[in-house]
Design an enzyme around this catalytic site. Structure first.
Site, short mmCIF file in Angstrom:
data_model
loop_
_atom_site.label_atom_id
_atom_site.label_comp_id
_atom_site.label_asym_id
_atom_site.label_seq_id
_atom_site.Cartn_x
_atom_site.Cartn_y
_atom_site.Cartn_z
N ASP A 77 1.00 -1.25 0.07
CA ASP A 77 -0.04 0.05 -0.09
C ASP A 77 0.95 1.30 -0.02
O ASP A 77 1.90 1.37 0.79
CB ASP A 77 -0.89 -0.10 1.31
CG ASP A 77 -1.98 -0.99 1.39
OD1 ASP A 77 -1.96 -1.65 0.57
OD2 ASP A 77 -2.37 -1.33 2.55
N CYS A 79 -24.24 4.73 27.35
CA CYS A 79 -24.13 6.13 27.00
C CYS A 79 -25.20 6.51 26.37
O CYS A 79 -26.26 7.06 27.07
CB CYS A 79 -22.76 6.05 26.05
SG CYS A 79 -21.94 7.65 25.80
N HIS A 86 -18.73 3.39 29.25
CA HIS A 86 -18.71 2.22 28.50
C HIS A 86 -17.81 1.18 28.96
O HIS A 86 -16.69 0.77 28.94
CB HIS A 86 -17.75 2.24 27.13
CG HIS A 86 -18.55 3.36 26.21
ND1 HIS A 86 -19.41 3.04 25.16
CD2 HIS A 86 -18.55 4.80 26.33
CE1 HIS A 86 -19.70 3.92 24.60
NE2 HIS A 86 -19.42 5.21 25.28
N GLU A 113 -18.11 -1.81 28.71
CA GLU A 113 -17.67 -3.07 27.50
C GLU A 113 -16.12 -2.88 27.25
O GLU A 113 -15.57 -3.94 26.90
CB GLU A 113 -18.46 -3.15 26.32
CG GLU A 113 -18.21 -1.77 25.28
CD GLU A 113 -19.02 -0.56 25.88
OE1 GLU A 113 -19.25 -0.50 26.67
OE2 GLU A 113 -18.94 0.17 24.64
#
Ligand code: GLN
Length: 547
Positions: free
Chosen positions: A146, A380, A519, A521
């Site tokens: 790339d 949230c 958050h 998680e």
């Protein structure tokens, strides 16, 4: 000084470099070494904070408030090492640093060039904290060849050259496509990819070959011969039922041994893999199943809610059940009835998000969960919408809404129970924001403490009243409405330590209805499920037993 492992990829993207890096990190830990993982991304955004989750998946937030690539989430979930803002960098950040230095005159009149100025900036980034760990694993985003990745490849080549011999190795991931017509695995793309790498001066020490079929010995020898890699260092990566099998699977294929051999670490300490055996057992031998709806906006791309899906899996592991997640597009019932879409789930989770689209549907999801007494976890925006629902439908504030959507629409339609947060305390200083600020990096980001109300549902779940969780939001529930909402039963059971910012709300008298401004998680691990997710899934199991 740390030994460096550079992880690159070729042939195609999405080969699972992040996962391979994370799994290798966990295997090195299992052998008693300390590790840190790092991601270098070639795109020009300064960080992924401003990218749409549709484009790039979830933004992973670190304790120190960096908005980073979701691969850092994998790193944390596999190694338990909290990532820092110095563990994620993009071309955008590198160039922006270089240009800032140029404007300041730091380069003393020199012409600024990719080599050496940009590459030096990348090398400085790689060196941060090099004395802190045994191994630094640095993953380069994108694939070799790339255009935009070239400065990174050049920088890691130079970096390994600058270090003493044996201090750095290169691990390259490729794909072995299978041609059904001839029944063969093809090695040519791998050969080309390695050639591409060699043409920029990098010779891989370890090759990880993704394959849907077993790699015959003959093909392994061929790859070793043509790619100039030892045969034991051609490691197979097969498809797995769960990502959490990766450490054991890679160990079985000899990845950690190949890496230690490449560094000449002998004798290598044996691995302690009990944690991963336990994780494997919990995933493969569940005792029941629950169905949980994630009601969101970015449902076409599961990566947009990566950490939430993983945290639910961890919650399932804690309860030894399989969590079947279904993605429900909130927009489907922005106007109509939510019941046909939400019936039959054992729990409902409304995740974070930005913008008005789908929010009326999220409000209905909260209402459905409240009325039907289904476990609800609002994260949230999911918390903010639960508060709006309570204000509108229980506390009688028909016009309740979030200032976020009025800002977006350039109108004043709502009574802003959720308002634009312009000032807050972080540690011992005050952070200030104003309307019209840059979008990037200006939210309330990273770890903040919260104090939970003694005797509340959340205090019981956390097993204490002091917590620290990660944040990423611009808007906030207004304490002006606290009394009115508590009066009808929505308890503000978690607040910022100064008592100004609502962090958690919960419905009294509901079996499990919790909204959190942060958050959770982001901190859940397969071997240490987050208490909120573990208990949310437990509540879902209870519902599943009733029906
Ligand atoms: N859009 C909301 C805010 O900025 C919620 C953010 C989120 O869910 N992460 O406050």
């Amino acid at each position: 000084m740390a030994r460096y492992i550079f992880i690159t990829g070729g042939v195609v993207s999405s080969l699972g470099k992040g996962l391979a890096s994370a799994a290798l990190g966990s295997l090195l830990q299992a052998r008693g070494f300390s590790v840190r993982l790092r991601k270098l991304d070639p795109y020009l955004n300064v960080d992924p904070g401003t990218m749409s989750p549709f484009e790039h998946g979830e933004v992973f937030v670190t304790d120190d408030g960096a908005e980073t690539d979701l691969d850092l989430g994998h790193y944390e979930r596999f190694t338990g090492v909290p990532a820092r803002n110095t563990d994620s960098v993009s071309s955008g950040r590198i160039y922006s640093n270089v240009l800032e230095k140029e404007r300041r005159g730091d380069y003393l009149g020199k012409t600024i060039q990719v080599v050496p100025h940009v590459t030096n900036e990348i090398k400085d980034f790689l060196s941060v904290g090099e004395d802190e760990v045994d191994f630094m694993l640095c993953e380069i985003g994108g694939t070799v060849g790339d255009i935009e990745g070239l400065p990174f490849f050049e920088a890691i080549r130079q970096f390994s050259h600058d270090k003493p011999r044996g201090q750095c190795i290169f691990m390259h991931l490729t794909l072995l496509p299978y041609l059904a017509a001839s029944g063969e695995l093809k090695t040519k793309p791998t050969q080309h990819s390695v050639k591409e790498l060699q043409s920029i001066g990098i010779a891989p020490d370890v090759l990880v070959c993704r394959s849907e079929h077993p790699i015959p010995e003959k093909e392994r020898e061929k790859i070793a011969l043509f790619c100039n890699v030892r045969k034991e260092c051609v490691v197979a990566a097969y498809d797995l039922k769960s990502i959490y099998e990766a450490p054991l699977a890679y160990h079985e294929q000899g990845l950690d041994q190949a890496v230690l051999d490449a560094f000449d670490i002998s004798p290598a300490p044996g691995p302690k893999l009990d944690v991963w055996h336990d994780v494997y057992d919990r995933i493969h031998n569940p005792d029941g199943k629950v169905k949980i709806a994630i009601v969101g906006k970015y449902t076409q791309l599961e990566d947009a809610y990566k950490s939430i899906a993983e945290a639910l899996t961890h919650g399932g592991m804690a309860n030894r059940v399989k969590v079947k997640v279904e993605w429900v597009d909130a927009e489907l019932f922005d106007e109509g009835d939510a019941t046909p879409y939400l019936e039959g789930f054992h729990a409902i989770l409304v995740p974070g998000g930005f913008g008005e689209r789908g929010t009326e549907g999220k409000i209905k999801a909260a209402q459905f969960a409240r009325e039907k007494k289904i476990p609800y976890l609002g994260i949230c925006l999911g918390m903010q919408m639960a508060v709006v629902e309570a204000a509108r439908n229980v506390a009688g504030m028909e016009k309740a809404g979030s200032e976020e959507f009025d800002h977006e629409a350039g109108k004043k339609r709502f009574e802003p129970v959720v308002y634009h947060l312009k000032e807050w305390v972080q540690g011992n200083h005050t952070v200030a924001r104003k309307a019209g600020d840059d979008k990037g990096g200006t939210m309330r980001l990273g770890a903040y403490n919260a104090t939970l109300t003694e005797g509340s549902h959340v205090a019981q779940i956390y097993g204490g009243t002091a917590i620290e969780e990660r944040h990423r939001h611009r808007y906030e529930v207004d304490t002006k409405y606290r009394a009115a909402l508590e009066e009808v039963g929505l308890q503000f059971s978690g607040m910022s330590p100064d008592g100004k910012l609502p962090e958690i709300v919960e419905w009294k008298g509901h079996p499990w209805f919790i909204g959190v401004q942060f958050h959770p998680e982001l901190k859940s691990k397969p071997f240490a499920p987050h208490p909120l997710f573990a208990d949310f899934v437990r509540a879902a199991v209870e519902v599943s037993r009733l029906v």
